[in-house]
Write an enzyme that holds these catalytic residues in place. Structure first.
Site, PDB file in Angstrom:
ATOM      1  N   GLY A 224       0.834  -1.199   0.000  1.00 46.92           N
ATOM      2  CA  GLY A 224       0.000   0.000   0.000  1.00 46.92           C
ATOM      3  C   GLY A 224       0.862   1.240   0.000  1.00 46.92           C
TER       4      GLY A 224
ATOM      5  CB  CYS B 210       5.278  -4.356   0.294  1.00 47.42           C
ATOM      6  SG  CYS B 210       6.125  -2.792   0.082  1.00 47.42           S
ATOM      7  CE1 TYR B 211       1.192   0.979   5.551  1.00 49.82           C
ATOM      8  CE2 TYR B 211      -0.431  -0.792   5.699  1.00 49.82           C
ATOM      9  CZ  TYR B 211       0.052   0.426   6.124  1.00 49.82           C
ATOM     10  OH  TYR B 211      -0.594   1.101   7.129  1.00 49.82           O
TER      11      TYR B 211
ATOM     12  CG  HIS C  26       5.932  -5.906  -4.497  1.00 50.05           C
ATOM     13  ND1 HIS C  26       4.630  -5.725  -4.121  1.00 50.05           N
ATOM     14  CD2 HIS C  26       6.608  -4.826  -4.024  1.00 50.05           C
ATOM     15  CE1 HIS C  26       4.510  -4.587  -3.456  1.00 50.05           C
ATOM     16  NE2 HIS C  26       5.703  -4.026  -3.384  1.00 50.05           N
TER      17      HIS C  26
ATOM     18  CD  GLU D 220       2.929  -8.431  -5.706  1.00 50.48           C
ATOM     19  OE1 GLU D 220       3.509  -9.277  -5.011  1.00 50.48           O
ATOM     20  OE2 GLU D 220       2.789  -7.253  -5.355  1.00 50.48           O
TER      21      GLU D 220
ATOM     22  CG  ASP E 221     -15.884  -9.033 -20.778  1.00 47.66           C
ATOM     23  OD1 ASP E 221     -14.965  -9.868 -20.855  1.00 47.66           O
ATOM     24  OD2 ASP E 221     -15.733  -7.897 -20.309  1.00 47.66           O
ATOM     25  CB  SER E 222     -21.435  -9.643 -24.426  1.00 50.96           C
ATOM     26  OG  SER E 222     -20.934  -9.421 -25.714  1.00 50.96           O
TER      27      SER E 222
ATOM     28  CE  LYS F  55     -11.659  -8.286 -21.446  1.00 50.67           C
ATOM     29  NZ  LYS F  55     -12.922  -7.558 -21.610  1.00 50.67           N
TER      30      LYS F  55
END
Ligand code: XMP
Length: 523
Positions: free
Chosen positions: A62, A89-90, A178, A180, A237-238, A379
Site C-alpha cells: 500500500g 511490503c506494507y 513483491h 507477484e 465478455d458478452s 479478464k
C-alpha cells in the site's frame, strides 16, 4: 471432478486484504493462476469476508507509511482466526507493527531491483533448507527494525537487515519484496508454497471446473422455465456470457445484437456468423444504423455523443426485449474488477481514474432479475474459459473496442459517409498489422477520422481531402499506455494503401502520444 460444486471450488479460498497497492489485483491473478480461488476486500471493509473462513490471508502492499498514527491497520480478527498469513511490503510492516514489532523510516529507500539472501530455512522461502539468493522487486521507504514476539528474520537485503520474517508455528510470514511481479525470482513458487502447502488449498480453480460449476449454478439460479435476454456486442465478455448461458439453458437464451452503424468493417456479419451459424445460439440482429445517425446529427461534443449512443442502445434493446415473451432475466457481462471497484467505491477507497460505462446498461424500467455469470472472474480468466468453451481465438484475442464504437473515432459530428471512410481505413490498418504479425504485438490499434481538410495532389490535380490518424498503443492495464513504435516502412505501406484505396483521404498521420496526458481514444 464432475461432482465438485461451485460452492466447493470457491470454499477453499484465500482472502486478500487490500491496503491500496497498485499490485493487489496482480496478487489475486497470480493466486487464481495457481488454481486457488481468492477475493480482494478493502482493509476497512472485510469483516464479512473474514467470517467466511478463508484458508489463509494475504495482506497487500500500500502507499501509506505504518509509522503514521492514522495508518491503515488490518482488523484484529485477522490475527484471531489461527490461519496462515502472508504480509507483502506494507502488509509485512503492518503485521510487524500490529504484533508489537517496530517499523522505522529507512535511511535508504529500496525501489526496483534488489537482492535478497536467506538467513535461515523457512517453509515459505526455503522448505528444503538450502541458502538462496534471489533477485527481487522492492518498493519501500520503511523497514522492520525489531521483530514481534515469536518471529525470526528469514532473509535480508543490502538495505534491510530484516527483508522477510516468519513465525513458523503460527504460519505467519512477511516479505518486504513483491512476489507477484515477474521481476522477482521464484515469485510464483513462493505464492504456490503459501497457497498450496501452507494454506493447504487444492488447485480446484481451473477453467474446466469454472465452466462446469458456472453452468450448474446458472441452471439452479434460472430454473427450468426461466428465459434470459442478453445484449450481445461481439466482445469477449458478452460472447463468453452467451456461450455459458447457451450451454446452461439452450434456446431459452435470446441475444440481441444491435448494429448501430458504428461497427468495424463486416463486424455485424462476423458476429452473426459466429453465433447463429456455428453455435446455434439465438441472436436477433437489429439494424439500427439510420436511427443512430439521425440521433447524432448536429452533435459534436464527445460526452453528448456517448450519452446519445448509450441511451439509444438501451431504448432499442428494451423495445426488442419487450416484444419477447416471458423474459424473466437480463444477463450482464460484469467482471470481477468492476465488482472490486464498486466495493472500493462503497468504502470510499476507490482510486478510479476514469470509468467507462459499457453500452448495455440495465434498462431501469424493465422488471428483470439480473444474472452475471462473470462476476467472480478477471479478464484473463474470462479469456481462458472462453477457450474452454470453444470460442474462436480471433474473438478471444481481439483488441478492445469501445461501446460507442466509431462514434468516438470520428471527431465531431458523425455521418454515415465519415463512418464508411473510417471503416475502410481501419480495415486496411488492421489487415496490414495482421499480415506483418504485429496485431498481437500491440494492445490496441485503430484508425481515427479527422474531419479537417488538407491539400494533396492526385495526378496533376490538387485535392483537398480528409485526414486519417493511426493509433497503436502498448499497455498493461489501459490506464497508462505508450504509443507503439511501429516500423516506418510498415507505416508508409499502410499510409499509401489508405490514400490509394479510400476516396477522399489526402493524408495519413501516426499518433505518437502516450497516455497520460493523451487518452487512447481521441474522444
Ligand atoms: P481511454 O481513451 O480512456 O481508453 O484512454 C481506455 C480504454 O477504454 C476504451 N474506451 C471505452 N470503452 N466505452 C467503452 O466500453 C467507452 O465509452 C470507452 N471509451 C474508451 C478504449 O478503447 C481503451 O481500450
Amino acid at each position: 471432478m464432475s461432482s465438485t460444486t461451485q460452492h466447493d471450488i470457491q470454499s477453499q479460498h484465500i482472502l486478500i486484504i487490500d491496503f491500496g497497492s497498485q499490485y493487489t489485483q496482480l496478487i489475486a491473478r497470480r493466486i487464481r493462476g495457481l488454481g486457488v480461488y481468492c477475493e480482494i476486500w478493502p482493509y476497512d471493509h472485510c469483516e464479512q469476508a473474514l467470517a467466511r473462513k478463508p484458508q489463509g490471508i494475504i495482506l497487500s502492499g500500500g502507499p501509506e507509511t505504518v509509522t503514521a498514527t492514522a495508518a491503515p491497520r488490518a482488523p484484529d480478527t485477522v490475527f484471531a482466526l489461527g490461519i496462515p498469513i502472508l504480509g507483502i511490503c506494507y502488509g509485512m510492516q503492518t503485521l510487524a507493527a500490529q504484533l508489537g514489532g517496530q517499523v522505522i523510516a529507512a535511511s535508504k529507500h529500496e525501489y526496483g531491483h534488489a537482492q535478497v539472501q536467506t538467513t535461515r530455512p523457512s517453509a515459505l522461502l526455503t522448505p528444503t533448507g538450502e541458502d538462496l539468493k534471489l533477485n527481487v522487486w522492492m518498493s519501500h521507504g520503511d523497514r522492520v527494525e525489531q521483530l514481534p514476539a515469536g518471529f525470526q528474520a528469514i532473509a535480508r537485503s543490502d538495505n534491510a537487515p530484516i527483508a522477510a520474517i516468519a513465525d513458523e508455528q503460527r504460519q505467519w510470514y512477511g516479505i518486504q519484496f513483491h512476489p507477484e511481479v515477474t521481476q522477482t525470482d521464484q515469485g510464483e513458487q513462493l505464492l504456490a508454497r503459501f497457497a498450496h502447502q501452507i494454506c493447504g488449498c487444492e488447485p480446484l480453480w481451473t477453467p474446466g471446473n469454472i465452466v462446469q460449476n458456472t453452468i450448474t449454478r446458472l441452471q439452479t439460479q434460472i430454473g427450468s422455465q426461466g428465459r434470459v435476454v442478453l445484449g450481445l456486442s461481439g466482445g469477449v465478455d458478452s460472447s463468453v456470457v452467451a456461450f455459458l448461458l447457451h450451454r446452461a439453458i439452450g434456446d431459452r437464451l435470446i441475444c440481441i445484437f444491435v448494429d448501430n452503424g458504428l461497427l468495424r468493417l463486416h463486424e455485424g456479419d462476423e458476429v452473426m456468423a459466429t453465433f447463429a451459424q456455428q453455435q446455434g445460439i439465438r441472436v436477433i440482429r437489429v439494424n439500427a444504423a439510420e436511427r443512430f445517425y439521425a440521433a447524432l446529427t448536429g452533435i459534436a461534443d464527445p460526452e453528448q455523443k456517448r450519452k446519445i449512443i448509450g441511451n439509444l442502445f438501451i431504448e432499442i434493446f428494451a423495445e426488442q426485449a419487450q416484444q419477447l415473451n416471458n423474459i424473466t432475466w437480463l444477463a450482464q457481462g460484469t467482471i470481477y474488477p468492476d465488482v472490486i471497484e464498486s466495493a472500493g467505491a462503497a468504502s470510499g477507497k476507490a482510486h478510479v481514474i476514469k470509468s467507462h460505462h459499457n453500452v448495455g446498461g440495465l434498462p431501469e424500467q424493465m422488471p428483470l432479475a439480473l444474472v452475471e455469470p462473470l462476476r467472480d472472474l478477471f479478464k484473463d480468466e474470462v479469456r481462458r474459459i472462453g477457450t474452454e468453451l470453444g470460442l474462436p481465438d480471433a474473438m478471444i484475442w481481439r483488441h478492445p473496442f469501445p461501446g460507442p464504437g466509431l462514434g468516438v473515432r470520428i471527431l465531431g459530428e458523425v455521418t454515415a459517409e465519415f463512418a464508411d471512410l473510417l471503416r475502410q481505413a481501419d480495415a486496411i490498418f488492421i489487415a496490414e498489422l495482421r499480415q506483418a504479425n504485429l496485431y498481437h504485438e500491440v494492445s490496441q490499434a485503430f484508425a481515427v477520422f479527422l474531419p479537417v481538410q488538407s491539400v494533396g495532389v492526385v495526378g496533376d490535380a490538387r485535392c483537398y481531402d480528409y485526414v486519417i490518424a493511426l493509433r497503436a498503443v502498448k499497455t498493461i492495464d489501459f490506464m497508462t499506455a505508450e504509443s507503439a513504435q511501429l516500423p516506418y516502412p510498415f507505416l508508409e505501406r499502410v499510409s499509401r494503401r489508405i490514400m490509394n484505396e479510400v476516396s477522399d483521404i489526402s493524408r495519413v498521420v501516426y499518433d505518437v502520444s502516450s497516455k497520460p496526458p493523451a487518452t487512447i481514444e481521441w474522444e
